[in-house]
Write a protein that holds these residues in place. Structure first.
Motif, PDB file in Angstrom:
ATOM      1  N   THR A 160      39.474  84.309  22.962  1.00 24.62           N
ATOM      2  CA  THR A 160      39.814  83.165  23.812  1.00 24.62           C
ATOM      3  C   THR A 160      38.979  81.952  22.928  1.00 24.62           C
ATOM      4  N   GLU A 161      39.645  80.940  23.062  1.00 24.82           N
ATOM      5  CA  GLU A 161      38.875  79.634  22.512  1.00 24.82           C
ATOM      6  C   GLU A 161      38.537  78.644  23.850  1.00 24.82           C
ATOM      7  N   ILE A 162      37.219  78.413  24.012  1.00 25.04           N
ATOM      8  CA  ILE A 162      37.112  77.723  25.192  1.00 25.04           C
ATOM      9  C   ILE A 162      36.725  76.242  24.717  1.00 25.04           C
ATOM     10  N   ASN A 163      37.733  75.118  25.002  1.00 24.51           N
ATOM     11  CA  ASN A 163      37.613  73.968  24.352  1.00 24.51           C
ATOM     12  C   ASN A 163      36.926  72.954  25.324  1.00 24.51           C
ATOM     13  N   SER A 164      36.751  73.067  26.437  1.00 22.79           N
ATOM     14  CA  SER A 164      35.970  72.043  27.287  1.00 22.79           C
ATOM     15  C   SER A 164      35.746  72.562  28.771  1.00 22.79           C
ATOM     16  N   VAL A 165      34.639  72.246  29.602  1.00 23.93           N
ATOM     17  CA  VAL A 165      34.611  72.645  30.856  1.00 23.93           C
ATOM     18  C   VAL A 165      34.099  71.308  31.649  1.00 23.93           C
ATOM     19  N   THR A 166      34.883  71.027  32.686  1.00 21.30           N
ATOM     20  CA  THR A 166      34.751  70.109  33.574  1.00 21.30           C
ATOM     21  C   THR A 166      34.070  70.408  34.827  1.00 21.30           C
ATOM     22  N   PHE A 167      33.129  69.617  35.321  1.00 25.21           N
ATOM     23  CA  PHE A 167      32.598  70.037  36.460  1.00 25.21           C
ATOM     24  C   PHE A 167      32.915  68.649  37.650  1.00 25.21           C
ATOM     25  N   LYS A 168      33.235  68.700  38.675  1.00 21.87           N
ATOM     26  CA  LYS A 168      33.424  67.541  39.279  1.00 21.87           C
ATOM     27  C   LYS A 168      33.165  67.614  40.981  1.00 21.87           C
ATOM     28  N   VAL A 169      32.664  66.531  41.447  1.00 24.58           N
ATOM     29  CA  VAL A 169      32.556  66.289  42.981  1.00 24.58           C
ATOM     30  C   VAL A 169      33.713  65.856  43.415  1.00 24.58           C
TER      31      VAL A 169
ATOM     32  N   THR B 235      40.282  62.544  45.409  1.00 25.99           N
ATOM     33  CA  THR B 235      39.243  61.681  44.589  1.00 25.99           C
ATOM     34  C   THR B 235      38.319  62.175  43.915  1.00 25.99           C
ATOM     35  N   VAL B 236      37.921  61.872  42.465  1.00 28.30           N
ATOM     36  CA  VAL B 236      36.841  62.268  41.752  1.00 28.30           C
ATOM     37  C   VAL B 236      35.613  61.432  42.043  1.00 28.30           C
ATOM     38  N   VAL B 237      34.594  61.959  42.567  1.00 24.74           N
ATOM     39  CA  VAL B 237      33.536  61.178  42.893  1.00 24.74           C
ATOM     40  C   VAL B 237      32.315  61.166  41.805  1.00 24.74           C
ATOM     41  N   SER B 238      31.833  62.166  41.326  1.00 25.33           N
ATOM     42  CA  SER B 238      31.097  62.405  40.051  1.00 25.33           C
ATOM     43  C   SER B 238      31.816  63.438  39.329  1.00 25.33           C
ATOM     44  N   LYS B 239      31.844  63.138  37.713  1.00 25.96           N
ATOM     45  CA  LYS B 239      32.063  64.114  37.063  1.00 25.96           C
ATOM     46  C   LYS B 239      31.155  64.426  35.689  1.00 25.96           C
ATOM     47  N   TYR B 240      31.006  65.675  35.330  1.00 25.57           N
ATOM     48  CA  TYR B 240      30.423  65.942  34.105  1.00 25.57           C
ATOM     49  C   TYR B 240      31.373  66.735  33.234  1.00 25.57           C
ATOM     50  N   GLU B 241      31.133  66.471  32.051  1.00 22.84           N
ATOM     51  CA  GLU B 241      32.159  67.099  31.068  1.00 22.84           C
ATOM     52  C   GLU B 241      31.688  67.628  29.800  1.00 22.84           C
ATOM     53  N   LEU B 242      31.846  68.915  29.521  1.00 28.50           N
ATOM     54  CA  LEU B 242      31.347  69.422  28.241  1.00 28.50           C
ATOM     55  C   LEU B 242      32.581  69.429  27.162  1.00 28.50           C
ATOM     56  N   LEU B 243      32.545  68.708  26.407  1.00 22.93           N
ATOM     57  CA  LEU B 243      33.791  68.388  25.490  1.00 22.93           C
ATOM     58  C   LEU B 243      33.478  69.136  24.139  1.00 22.93           C
ATOM     59  N   ASN B 244      34.817  69.353  23.369  1.00 26.66           N
ATOM     60  CA  ASN B 244      34.882  69.768  22.064  1.00 26.66           C
ATOM     61  C   ASN B 244      33.804  70.920  21.925  1.00 26.66           C
ATOM     62  N   LEU B 245      33.833  72.157  22.803  1.00 26.53           N
ATOM     63  CA  LEU B 245      33.060  73.054  22.529  1.00 26.53           C
ATOM     64  C   LEU B 245      33.549  74.166  21.452  1.00 26.53           C
TER      65      LEU B 245
ATOM     66  N   GLU C 146      29.283  62.291  53.199  1.00 25.43           N
ATOM     67  CA  GLU C 146      30.648  62.917  53.630  1.00 25.43           C
ATOM     68  C   GLU C 146      31.069  64.248  52.883  1.00 25.43           C
ATOM     69  N   SER C 147      31.819  64.802  53.652  1.00 25.44           N
ATOM     70  CA  SER C 147      32.629  66.237  53.237  1.00 25.44           C
ATOM     71  C   SER C 147      32.766  66.419  51.627  1.00 25.44           C
ATOM     72  N   PHE C 148      32.343  67.231  50.776  1.00 29.70           N
ATOM     73  CA  PHE C 148      33.095  67.171  49.647  1.00 29.70           C
ATOM     74  C   PHE C 148      32.878  68.490  49.060  1.00 29.70           C
ATOM     75  N   GLU C 149      33.554  68.818  47.919  1.00 25.46           N
ATOM     76  CA  GLU C 149      33.549  70.059  47.264  1.00 25.46           C
ATOM     77  C   GLU C 149      33.376  69.963  45.669  1.00 25.46           C
ATOM     78  N   ILE C 150      32.862  70.945  45.142  1.00 30.48           N
ATOM     79  CA  ILE C 150      32.445  71.124  43.706  1.00 30.48           C
ATOM     80  C   ILE C 150      33.756  71.893  43.230  1.00 30.48           C
ATOM     81  N   TYR C 151      34.069  71.122  42.181  1.00 31.31           N
ATOM     82  CA  TYR C 151      35.342  71.680  41.413  1.00 31.31           C
ATOM     83  C   TYR C 151      34.857  71.996  39.978  1.00 31.31           C
ATOM     84  N   THR C 152      35.414  73.282  39.189  1.00 34.90           N
ATOM     85  CA  THR C 152      35.150  73.461  37.816  1.00 34.90           C
ATOM     86  C   THR C 152      36.698  73.703  37.157  1.00 34.90           C
TER      87      THR C 152
END
Length: 701
Positions: A190-199, A204-214, A262-268
């Motif tokens: 498996t080749e993992i290319n990127s991981v993205t975290f979102k609120v 609607t994406v409220v905040s985002k954190y990306e790990l790119l070009n892994l 306000e209500s939110f969820e964490i997405y990966t």
């Protein structure tokens, strides 16, 4: 009233008359102004309050003895831990401690207040329940985040994924070939290319954190990925502007204190490829076949390769499939804390009458906090005295808490920090102005260390001031200083200490009480001092009556129940002060000391309830409740007693529609009688008792 009901009461009164604790040893002389007396004393007592027994008989037989003087029957309903048999200063000291607790213990509490809050916000990384789908054999075990997220904080997130075993996904093929068999092997990763975290809020994406070009190549291994995210926050930019300067509106500040997340969820999301090579069948059965000497063995993994046993980058894979596996939480908002409150701090503060008891010591105060309360810790210590147009010392501690991110990085910092400590002057017309303003000059150093700010708020008021509110605002950014110095999130915090700035009040009796203490100090209470004392106390009673008359007018004008009730409490306490003074015997030193000290205490309660009434009148319920928490009724463990509860007009107090209840005290037993009553005839005979009072008559023992 029906005849049978009246007959029942007459019979009852005949039965209990020998036991009446209110009439025992007393006679009633209507020709002497309605006073009661025995052989040794003379008291001025209103007719309708002579005793409950007399009141009942007068009511049943239609006798109207009401006069235009208030009740001066005192009841011992004061907290037992207040000193009334000492000097004025001792009464003040014990009264302050009854409300605010032991002074030395409070100072120790103040020194520990910051650590208590740090202990409160410590959190553990826990597994959040999540749903979603995983493809390409990738397994994401859980989403980990703190079990406590304070308000609008930045918080760490962690996920752990496991890449699949190719052998388990694609077992080798066994193929019959004549009398023999051969196997076709499968290799891959498996080749993992990127991981993205979102609120996320809805779509609607409220905040985002990306790990790119892994470019992470893995097979049958676990990998952990960390990020930081920000709780949904519509206020950060607004607070950053507020901290820098300009006018502040009380409604806007209160909105920040009470703002809810306000209500939110964490997405990966994990972007990955499953790369698989399948062994060339010709290569696999090569040894089972006959070949010419010059015949070249084919590539193992593809027809163009070099025959390596392990697939290389030059070998075209049998499968190269792109996937995005995602998961998200279902109840992330449940971990949100609405703010941190220092529950062991003080509340309300005191007026200047206690200045002698509290010097310049700093005490921790309760505060309602909001904002990034897991990232920024604030404690507010202040002097105990808070009164309009009087300076109050403040010691504010602001601490960054990068340890909150230790599971993510030990190199987090909170930087570019600014603060503003203000006192907001709220006016009767609903507008707000700044009474006192203390703000940072430029940018503070990063909060990797404790920042302590010592300053003074003056509480400047004008004739239109209703209340003054202190607030602390802080703004900054959370940085990851080494791995990704360009990535940061805004953070802010607001703290509203539960301090009520007292209105200016000049006590009626304080100076007189202290002068009387000086009269009694040498043990020789002269006739001249007695006459002076009597004149002072009569003047104090007159002043209290004047205050009652004014408060009755305010009470009747008020249009809300809370304000009316508070005005009535103030009236009741001023009346208790009058009762305490009129019960004094000038020939009894203990009576003088206790009476004038109780009057001071009741006056202190009355002036608080006046301010509470005014705060309610202008809709400032939060300040009213804070001030009410420091009153005797909120802090006393004593019961006010049945006699105190029915010391006013007895009949109106116990009438309900079509029912009459009479409370009789017999040797400590409460007896309740009920019967039918003609309310119309009762109300037509009702007469309002005036607050006016004639000359005070002290006992002549």
């Amino acid at each position: 009233m029906k005849l049978q009901t009246k007959s029942l009461f007459i019979l009852f009164l005949v039965l209990i008359s020998p036991f009446s604790v209110f009439a025992d040893g007393m006679t009633y002389d209507p020709d002497d102004g309605g006073s009661t007396y025995d052989d040794d004393s003379y008291y001025s007592v209103p007719d309708d309050e002579v005793n409950i027994f007399t009141k009942l008989t007068d009511w049943i037989f239609g006798v109207d003895n009401s006069i235009d003087t208030p009740d001066n029957t005192t009841t011992d309903d004061t907290p037992s831990d207040i000193v009334f048999n000492g000097t004025q200063n001792e009464t003040e000291q014990s009264s302050a401690e009854a409300v605010m607790g032991d002074k030395e213990e409070a100072i120790i509490e103040a020194s520990n207040s910051t650590q208590r809050i740090l202990d409160e916000i410590k959190s553990d990384m826990v597994s959040y329940y999540c749903v979603g789908y995983e493809v390409g054999g990738l397994v994401q075990e859980v989403i980990n985040a703190p079990d406590k997220i304070g308000g609008f904080s930045v918080f760490p997130v962690r996920i752990t994924v496991k890449t699949p075993s190719i052998d388990s996904m694609f077992p080798e093929e066994v193929i019959d070939y004549g009398d023999d068999q051969y196997t076709i092997d499968v290799k891959g990763h498996t080749e993992i290319n990127s991981v993205t975290f979102k609120v996320m809020q809805g779509g609607t994406v409220v905040s985002k954190y990306e790990l790119l070009n892994l470019n992470l190549v893995s097979e049958n291994q676990q990998h952990t990925f960390d990020a930081i995210l920000k709780v949904p926050d519509d206020y950060a930019s607004e607070v950053a502007v507020m901290v820098q300067g300009g006018n502040l509106d009380l409604n806007d500040l209160n909105a920040l204190v009470t703002a809810d997340v306000e209500s939110f969820e964490i997405y990966t999301e994990v972007d990955h490829n499953l790369v698989v090579w399948k062994e060339n069948a010709e290569y696999a059965r090569w040894d089972l076949e006959e070949h010419e000497e010059d015949e070249e063995k084919p590539s193992r993994w593809d027809h163009d390769g070099d025959g390596d046993k392990i697939p290389s980058g030059d070998d075209e894979p049998w499968k190269n499939t792109s996937y995005i596996s995602y998961r998200h939480t279902t109840s992330a908002t449940q971990s949100i804390l609405d703010g941190i409150v220092d529950h062991k701090g003080k509340e309300g503060g005191l007026g200047s009458e206690y200045r002698d008891q509290y010097d310049d010591e700093m005490f921790a105060f309760k505060a309602d906090a909001n904002g990034a309360t897991s990232n920024i810790v604030m404690t507010i210590k202040s002097s105990m005295i808070h009164e309009l147009n009087n300076p109050a010392g403040y010691s504010v501690t602001i601490i960054g808490y990068p340890e909150y991110f230790d599971t993510y990085s030990t190199d987090m910092k909170i930087q570019n920090v600014s603060y503003r400590l203000v006192a907001i002057n709220y006016h009767a017309d609903g507008t707000s102005t700044i009474s006192t303003d203390s703000k940072s000059d430029g940018i503070l150093p990063d909060l990797s260390r404790v920042g302590v700010i010592n300053t003074i708020l003056d509480y400047n008021s004008d004739g239109d001031t209703v209340a003054i509110y202190p607030f602390l605002l802080v703004s900054g950014r959370v940085y990851q200083t080494e791995d990704n110095p360009d990535r940061s999130f805004p953070v802010w915090a607001i703290s509203k200490p539960r301090i009520t700035i007292r209105s200016n009040y000049v006590f009626v009796i304080t100076d007189h009480s202290k002068l009387i203490d000086s009269f009694l100090a040498d043990g020789d209470f002269t006739e001249s001092e007695k006459e002076q004392t009597e004149a002072m106390l009569e003047g104090d009673v007159a002043d209290y009556l004047s205050k009652i008359a004014e408060l009755e007018s305010n009470r009747d004008f008020a249009d809300d129940t809370d304000s009316k009730n508070a005005y009535q409490k103030a009236i009741d306490y001023y009346q208790k002060a009058i009762d305490s003074l009129t019960a004094i015997s000038l020939t009894n030193t203990d009576s003088i000391i206790e009476g004038k000290n109780k009057a001071w205490y009741y006056e202190s309660q009355a002036k608080d309830w006046v301010q509470i009434a005014e705060l309610y009148y202008y809709g400032l319920d939060d300040q009213a409740l804070t001030l009410a928490s420091t009153t005797e009724e909120a802090n006393s463990d004593s019961d006010f007693g049945l006699i105190g509860a029915i010391s006013g007009d007895l009949i109106p107090a116990v009438i309900t529609d079509n029912w009459l209840g009479i409370l009789i005290v017999l040797a400590g037993v409460v007896v309740v009688f009920g019967g039918d009553i003609d309310l119309k005839s009762m109300k037509s005979g009702a007469k309002k008792v005036s607050s006016k009072m004639g000359k005070i008559k002290f006992p002549k023992k």
